[in-house]
Design an enzyme around this catalytic site. Structure first.
Site, PDB file in Angstrom:
ATOM      1  CG  ASN A  46      -1.720   1.207   1.436  1.00  0.00           C
ATOM      2  OD1 ASN A  46      -1.812   2.051   0.530  1.00  0.00           O
ATOM      3  ND2 ASN A  46      -2.330   1.334   2.605  1.00  0.00           N
ATOM      4  CD1 TRP A  47       3.534   0.955  -2.718  1.00  0.00           C
ATOM      5  CD2 TRP A  47       3.552   1.983  -4.717  1.00  0.00           C
ATOM      6  NE1 TRP A  47       4.230   0.152  -3.594  1.00  0.00           N
ATOM      7  CE2 TRP A  47       4.263   0.761  -4.832  1.00  0.00           C
ATOM      8  CE3 TRP A  47       3.435   2.796  -5.852  1.00  0.00           C
ATOM      9  CZ2 TRP A  47       4.838   0.334  -6.031  1.00  0.00           C
ATOM     10  CZ3 TRP A  47       4.014   2.367  -7.048  1.00  0.00           C
ATOM     11  CH2 TRP A  47       4.710   1.145  -7.120  1.00  0.00           C
ATOM     12  CE  LYS A  48      -0.278   3.258   4.739  1.00  0.00           C
ATOM     13  NZ  LYS A  48      -0.299   3.385   6.196  1.00  0.00           N
ATOM     14  CG  HIS A  75      -6.055   1.829   4.990  1.00  0.00           C
ATOM     15  ND1 HIS A  75      -5.678   2.790   5.908  1.00  0.00           N
ATOM     16  CD2 HIS A  75      -5.019   0.974   4.883  1.00  0.00           C
ATOM     17  CE1 HIS A  75      -4.449   2.517   6.321  1.00  0.00           C
ATOM     18  NE2 HIS A  75      -4.022   1.419   5.720  1.00  0.00           N
ATOM     19  CD  GLU A 135      -3.254   5.477   6.625  1.00  0.00           C
ATOM     20  OE1 GLU A 135      -3.282   5.563   5.382  1.00  0.00           O
ATOM     21  OE2 GLU A 135      -2.278   4.995   7.249  1.00  0.00           O
ATOM     22  CD  GLU A 191      -3.538  -2.539   7.190  1.00  0.00           C
ATOM     23  OE1 GLU A 191      -2.401  -2.681   6.729  1.00  0.00           O
ATOM     24  OE2 GLU A 191      -4.258  -1.565   6.920  1.00  0.00           O
ATOM     25  N   GLY A 231       2.232   2.351  10.716  1.00  0.00           N
ATOM     26  CA  GLY A 231       3.171   3.454  10.582  1.00  0.00           C
ATOM     27  C   GLY A 231       3.824   3.866  11.893  1.00  0.00           C
ATOM     28  CB  SER A 291       5.007  -1.598  12.050  1.00  0.00           C
ATOM     29  OG  SER A 291       4.571  -0.262  12.250  1.00  0.00           O
ATOM     30  N   GLY A 324       2.737  -1.115   4.300  1.00  0.00           N
ATOM     31  CA  GLY A 324       2.741   0.310   3.978  1.00  0.00           C
ATOM     32  C   GLY A 324       4.157   0.807   3.733  1.00  0.00           C
ATOM     33  N   GLY A 325       4.734   1.453   4.735  1.00  0.00           N
ATOM     34  CA  GLY A 325       6.052   2.078   4.611  1.00  0.00           C
ATOM     35  C   GLY A 325       7.108   1.209   3.938  1.00  0.00           C
TER      36      GLY A 325
HETATM   37  P1  PGA Z   1       2.652   0.365   7.654  1.00  0.00           P
HETATM   38  O1  PGA Z   1       1.180   0.555   7.004  1.00  0.00           O
HETATM   39  O2  PGA Z   1       3.220  -0.913   7.100  1.00  0.00           O
HETATM   40  O3  PGA Z   1       3.419   1.576   7.221  1.00  0.00           O
HETATM   41  O4  PGA Z   1       2.463   0.281   9.125  1.00  0.00           O
HETATM   42  C1  PGA Z   1       0.323  -0.530   6.756  1.00  0.00           C
HETATM   43  C2  PGA Z   1      -0.960  -0.052   6.149  1.00  0.00           C
HETATM   44  O5  PGA Z   1      -1.489   0.983   6.585  1.00  0.00           O
HETATM   45  O6  PGA Z   1      -1.503  -0.677   5.208  1.00  0.00           O
END
Ligand code: PGA
Length: 251
Positions: free
Chosen positions: A9-11, A95, A97, A167, A173, A212, A233-234
Site C-alpha cells: 500500500n503506497w498510500k 483502510h 486511515e 491492521e 506506521g 509495521s 505500507g512504509g
Molecule cells: P505500515 O502501514 O506498514 O506503514 O504500518 C500498513 C498499512 O497501513 O496498510
C-alpha cells in the site's frame, strides 16, 4: 492450501519519477512465484505502474473506489468500473486511515466492497481496532462488528473472491508491530466468524496482517497458522525490503 499474498500500500506517496524508480527496482527483485503480489499506488499513477510491471507477476490495485459500480455524477470519485477498465485487479476497502480520518462508516465500507465486486475487482477488506479500543479489551468486538456489516450485507459467498487484512490502527506506521500471537488471536477469531457462516469459504479466505511489517519481522508473523501474508505500507516503498517480505511469505 491458501496461496500467500503480499500487498504493498503506497498510500499518498510518490511522483512520476519516484514511481518509475520503484518499479525499476521491483523488476530486479527475485519474487517468489508461490506468492501473489500486488501493489496499490496512488490513483493517478495506476496506469504508469501497470505499464511498468508488464511481464512480471505483480498485480495492481487501487487504494479506494466509489460506493457505486457504474458511472455518473459523483465528482472526484473513481468508479470501480474505471479501475477495472484500466487494468486493476484489486481495491483496498475500509483502510483505517479512511475510516478514521475521512469518516468512512461500516455502511460505506460495505457499499464500496459490493461496488468493487460488481465491477469485477477483488476487495481487500481492512479491519482493525484503535489503541483505545485495544486497551478497553474491545479488539475482537470491534473487528467482529466491522466484518459483520459486510457479511450481513453481502453474504458469505462474497468472501470467495475477497481478502481480509487485519491492521491494528496502533501498529500502522508506528513501528509498533502486533506480536505474532496478538495477530494470530485476531486472525483466528476472524476465520471463526466466517466459519460460522460457511466452513469451506472460511478455510479459503486469505487473512493478511498489516501494521509495521518489515523484512525483519515478516517471517515470524507469516509462520502463524491464520496469517496468510501481509499488507505493507512504509516498507513497500523500498524495493529491497518489499522483495524480502515477499520472499518471507514464500518460505
Ligand atoms: P505500515 O502501514 O506498514 O506503514 O504500518 C500498513 C498499512 O497501513 O496498510
Amino acid at each position: 492450501m491458501r496461496r500467500p499474498m503480499v500487498a504493498g500500500n503506497w498510500k499518498m506517496n510518490g511522483t512520476r519519477a519516484s514511481v518509475a524508480e520503484l518499479i525499476e527496482s521491483l523488476r530486479l527483485q527475485q519474487l517468489p512465484a508461490a506468492v501473489e503480489i500486488a501493489v496499490f499506488p496512488s490513483c493517478v499513477y495506476i496506469s504508469q505502474v501497470l505499464d511498468g510491471v508488464n511481464g512480471i507477476e505483480i498485480a495492481v490495485g487501487a487504494q479506494d473506489g466509489a460506493t457505486q459500480a457504474g458511472f455518473g455524477a459523483l465528482t472526484g470519485e473513481v468508479s470501480p468500473a474505471q479501475l477495472a477498465d484500466v487494468g486493476c485487479k484489486w481495491v483496498l476497502v475500509g483502510h483505517s486511515e479512511r475510516r478514521l480520518l475521512l469518516g468512512e462508516s461500516d455502511e460505506v465500507v460495505s457499499r464500496k466492497f459490493s461496488a468493487a465486486q460488481a465491477s469485477g475487482l477483488k476487495p481487500v477488506l481492512c479491519l482493525g481496532e484503535t489503541l483505545e479500543e485495544r486497551r478497553a479489551g474491545k479488539t475482537l468486538e470491534v473487528v467482529e462488528r466491522q466484518l459483520a456489516r459486510v457479511l450481513d450485507d453481502q453474504g458469505i459467498a462474497a468472501f470467495e473472491s475477497a481478502v481480509i487484512a487485519y491492521e491494528p490502527v496502533w501498529a500502522i506506521g508506528s513501528g509498533l508491530t502486533a506480536t505474532p500471537q496478538q495477530a494470530q488471536e485476531v486472525h483466528a477469531a476472524i476465520r471463526e466468524q466466517l466459519s460460522r457462516r460457511d466452513r469451506r469459504v472460511a478455510e479459503g479466505v486469505r487473512l493478511l496482517y498489516g501494521g509495521s511489517v518489515k523484512a525483519e519481522n515478516a517471517a515470524e508473523l507469516f509462520s502463524m497458522a491464520d496469517i496468510d501474508g501481509g499488507l505493507i505500507g512504509g516498507a513497500s516503498l523500498k524495493a529491497d525490503e518489499f522483495g524480502a517480505i515477499c520472499r518471507a511469505a514464500g518460505n
